[in-house]
Design a protein around this motif. Sequence first.
Motif, PDB file in Angstrom:
ATOM      1  N   GLU A 154      41.886  54.136 -35.901  1.00 16.09           N
ATOM      2  CA  GLU A 154      40.704  54.810 -36.444  1.00 16.09           C
ATOM      3  C   GLU A 154      41.119  55.847 -37.493  1.00 16.09           C
ATOM      4  OE1 GLU A 154      37.802  56.181 -33.614  1.00 16.09           O
ATOM      5  OE2 GLU A 154      36.986  57.628 -35.058  1.00 16.09           O
ATOM      6  N   ARG A 155      42.142  56.618 -37.163  1.00 11.74           N
ATOM      7  CA  ARG A 155      42.555  57.683 -38.073  1.00 11.74           C
ATOM      8  C   ARG A 155      43.102  57.133 -39.395  1.00 11.74           C
ATOM      9  NH1 ARG A 155      46.750  62.275 -36.207  1.00 11.74           N
ATOM     10  NH2 ARG A 155      45.921  63.959 -37.488  1.00 11.74           N
ATOM     11  N   CYS A 156      43.825  56.020 -39.292  1.00 11.88           N
ATOM     12  CA  CYS A 156      44.470  55.490 -40.501  1.00 11.88           C
ATOM     13  C   CYS A 156      43.631  54.392 -41.171  1.00 11.88           C
ATOM     14  CB  CYS A 156      45.852  54.936 -40.153  1.00 11.88           C
ATOM     15  SG  CYS A 156      46.957  56.185 -39.488  1.00 11.88           S
ATOM     16  N   GLY A 157      42.543  53.977 -40.515  1.00  6.72           N
ATOM     17  CA  GLY A 157      41.686  52.954 -41.121  1.00  6.72           C
ATOM     18  C   GLY A 157      42.265  51.551 -41.019  1.00  6.72           C
ATOM     19  N   LEU A 158      42.740  51.192 -39.835  1.00  6.36           N
ATOM     20  CA  LEU A 158      43.322  49.857 -39.646  1.00  6.36           C
ATOM     21  C   LEU A 158      42.347  48.948 -38.893  1.00  6.36           C
ATOM     22  CD1 LEU A 158      46.877  50.853 -38.306  1.00  6.36           C
ATOM     23  CD2 LEU A 158      46.127  50.635 -40.689  1.00  6.36           C
ATOM     24  N   ASN A 159      42.255  47.705 -39.305  1.00  7.44           N
ATOM     25  CA  ASN A 159      41.562  46.712 -38.483  1.00  7.44           C
ATOM     26  C   ASN A 159      42.349  46.523 -37.186  1.00  7.44           C
ATOM     27  OD1 ASN A 159      39.613  46.174 -40.448  1.00  7.44           O
ATOM     28  ND2 ASN A 159      40.882  44.609 -41.428  1.00  7.44           N
ATOM     29  N   CYS A 160      41.637  46.036 -36.143  1.00  6.29           N
ATOM     30  CA  CYS A 160      42.292  45.853 -34.837  1.00  6.29           C
ATOM     31  C   CYS A 160      42.150  44.415 -34.371  1.00  6.29           C
ATOM     32  CB  CYS A 160      41.641  46.726 -33.771  1.00  6.29           C
ATOM     33  SG  CYS A 160      41.781  48.475 -34.099  1.00  6.29           S
ATOM     34  N   VAL A 161      43.224  43.879 -33.835  1.00  8.17           N
ATOM     35  CA  VAL A 161      43.162  42.571 -33.163  1.00  8.17           C
ATOM     36  C   VAL A 161      43.532  42.794 -31.701  1.00  8.17           C
ATOM     37  CG1 VAL A 161      44.137  40.254 -32.999  1.00  8.17           C
ATOM     38  CG2 VAL A 161      43.782  41.297 -35.256  1.00  8.17           C
ATOM     39  N   TYR A 162      42.660  42.347 -30.800  1.00 13.78           N
ATOM     40  CA  TYR A 162      42.929  42.468 -29.366  1.00 13.78           C
ATOM     41  C   TYR A 162      43.257  41.084 -28.821  1.00 13.78           C
ATOM     42  CZ  TYR A 162      40.388  46.779 -30.292  1.00 13.78           C
ATOM     43  OH  TYR A 162      39.979  47.975 -30.831  1.00 13.78           O
ATOM     44  N   ILE A 163      44.402  40.953 -28.180  1.00 13.03           N
ATOM     45  CA  ILE A 163      44.728  39.700 -27.502  1.00 13.03           C
ATOM     46  C   ILE A 163      44.501  39.989 -26.016  1.00 13.03           C
ATOM     47  CG2 ILE A 163      46.508  37.981 -27.053  1.00 13.03           C
ATOM     48  CD1 ILE A 163      47.718  38.637 -29.769  1.00 13.03           C
ATOM     49  N   ALA A 164      43.389  39.495 -25.495  1.00 14.50           N
ATOM     50  CA  ALA A 164      42.897  39.984 -24.207  1.00 14.50           C
ATOM     51  C   ALA A 164      43.144  38.987 -23.086  1.00 14.50           C
ATOM     52  CB  ALA A 164      41.402  40.282 -24.326  1.00 14.50           C
ATOM     53  N   ASP A 165      43.805  39.453 -22.047  1.00 14.27           N
ATOM     54  CA  ASP A 165      44.069  38.626 -20.866  1.00 14.27           C
ATOM     55  C   ASP A 165      44.314  39.602 -19.726  1.00 14.27           C
ATOM     56  OD1 ASP A 165      44.885  36.895 -18.938  1.00 14.27           O
ATOM     57  OD2 ASP A 165      46.490  35.960 -20.099  1.00 14.27           O
ATOM     58  N   SER A 166      43.217  40.089 -19.161  1.00 12.09           N
ATOM     59  CA  SER A 166      43.357  41.220 -18.239  1.00 12.09           C
ATOM     60  C   SER A 166      42.437  41.096 -17.037  1.00 12.09           C
ATOM     61  CB  SER A 166      43.029  42.505 -19.011  1.00 12.09           C
ATOM     62  OG  SER A 166      42.833  43.564 -18.111  1.00 12.09           O
ATOM     63  N   GLY A 167      42.952  41.494 -15.888  1.00 11.63           N
ATOM     64  CA  GLY A 167      42.140  41.554 -14.667  1.00 11.63           C
ATOM     65  C   GLY A 167      41.269  42.798 -14.619  1.00 11.63           C
ATOM     66  N   GLY A 168      41.202  43.547 -15.722  1.00 11.76           N
ATOM     67  CA  GLY A 168      40.337  44.731 -15.786  1.00 11.76           C
ATOM     68  C   GLY A 168      40.994  45.936 -15.150  1.00 11.76           C
ATOM     69  N   ALA A 169      40.188  46.795 -14.568  1.00 10.87           N
ATOM     70  CA  ALA A 169      40.724  48.025 -13.960  1.00 10.87           C
ATOM     71  C   ALA A 169      41.678  47.677 -12.822  1.00 10.87           C
ATOM     72  CB  ALA A 169      39.570  48.860 -13.427  1.00 10.87           C
ATOM     73  N   TYR A 170      42.772  48.444 -12.695  1.00 16.04           N
ATOM     74  CA  TYR A 170      43.658  48.296 -11.531  1.00 16.04           C
ATOM     75  C   TYR A 170      42.907  48.930 -10.362  1.00 16.04           C
ATOM     76  CZ  TYR A 170      47.638  48.765  -8.418  1.00 16.04           C
ATOM     77  OH  TYR A 170      48.482  48.687  -7.323  1.00 16.04           O
TER      78      TYR A 170
END
Length: 533
Positions: free
Chosen positions: A126-142
């Motif tokens: 956000e601060r530097c103005g970068l696009n974001c790519v999320y590679i998502a594979d998560s069981g969510g909250a621990y």
Amino acid sequence: MTDARMENRAFWENEELKLDGQAYDAMWPGGEAAVNRLAKQGKQPARELIRKLVDPDTELFELSRLAGFGMFYPEVEDVPCGGIITGIGRIHGNWTMIVASDSRVKAGTYFPITLKKHMRAQAIAERCGLNCVYIADSGGAYLPMQADVFPDDQHFGSMFYNMARMSAMGLKQITLSTGGNTAGGAYIVFMACQSIMIDKMSYSFLGGPPLVKAATGEVISAEDLGGARVHTQISGGADHFCPNQDEAVAKVREILSLERPQKMHSHRYAEVPPRVPVESIYEMLPAKIHQGINTRSFLEAIADDSHFIEYKSQYAPGRGDNIVAGKLRIKGIPVGIIASNALGIIFAEAARKATEWIIRCSQEKVPLLFVQSSPGYMVGSESEHMGIGKYGADMVRSVSCAQVPRIQLVIGPDNGAANYGMCGRAYRPHFLFHTMRSRTSVMSGRSAAEVLLSIEERKRTGQGNPMSEGEKQAFRQQMMDKYDGEAHPFYCAARLLSDRVLKFREIRDWLAMAFEVSLLKPIGDPAFGNLRF
Ligand code: COA
């Protein structure tokens, strides 16, 4: 080469071998068995996907690899790499933040450190103005730690808050789902500007099959509830359907192929390698952390053409030059320097000079590099009467208010208020790098042992049970071990107090990347508030 230089080199090379060992543990949790388990699911390790995602022959500048070791969470001692990979790489030439779950670490679930790392990556983006790519594979909250990861600001919900706000600012949020995204975790797919799901591999639902059965009695497979077909053909919650991971990665690259090219808000000269080789840092920095350094030589080893233009080099010798100020170029980018020198103790004259230079660089819109190797400000009546408090405060104020990109690099002691004046974490440098010579703590182990011993002695004497010499020595040693242990770059990196522990030979490349990324947004005008002078 002198004996001392050879000893320094041997020492630092050995220290960096330990760094390699820790990084290996972070990158290969579960070893070969975990990679084989992924392969059986048709999955590649997340770093392999990232390698294919970034431009060919470019590297990912991976952040905070050592996060999560020795956290001692319920039932889990280490969370290798914090359970999530973050880093900055180029996609079609544009610097992009990449955030990828590592499903080998407890199904990619979010521990407090996982969240901190995710938030840090989003904050940089956000601060530097970068696009974001999320590679998502998560069981969510621990789940055993739900109270520590779910409800608060900077907890789970903040990931999506950040995505929404960044996309509103025009920063693309692209999600490639490569596995489960359950409950709150499903929002990483649905909040994206564009999301990609993979046939029979990606799932996204607010409640998984067991919860659905318990809540409504409906019995349904994960595929039929929220698989790639459901979301790309029926619900419309995802945008692209891909048959496998390689095609999905190619799709992300295609989506980002029409992005506007980034532009740096600084002039840049042609890059010139240093005449004093970066390698010489291994020989010049003493193995003893509290031994003084020759910072001018260090700066020559990281500067283009080894050229450092010093500001006020003659001012208050022996006091003023415990901080060296000036300018140099790093891979063509002009950078202002505030660097600890010799023993690094900050005298009033050094603090005044630093403040002046920070203000001058801010006026000129030149970014700042703080090279930190300071155990603190000078104490004692002479210093107090001279106004070390107010000059230190002016330095801290100028560091806080400087609107130019600021980066901290720690190459020695980093204690007490010197941590503030030299732009420590609380002063929000754009990037903060440690080395194996960094020691960040409120005071050195030696000082802490004496302060705490005097308190303990007074208490024990008051109880009519004064300490024996042996007890005092044992107490001292215990405190030194604790403080020195907590100041170590591994301890700090585990808690994300740095963005990366750099090898000396990596410093130039990383600084060049960090300044370039930090200069992608225009620099505003300076304002410093109430300086005392
Ligand atoms: N909290 C705590 N631990 C979790 C977890 C969670 N949300 N999700 C998975 N784990 C643990 C498992 O207990 C297992 O631990 P172990 O290795 O010590 O046995 C490890 O993570 C791997 O999980 P596993 O189920 O074997 O992996 P998988 O690849 O077969 O399946 C998921 C991955 C995410 C599909 C599956 O684990 C799952 O459905 N988890 C629950 C998701 C959920 O409902 N989350 C809601 C929270 S917002």
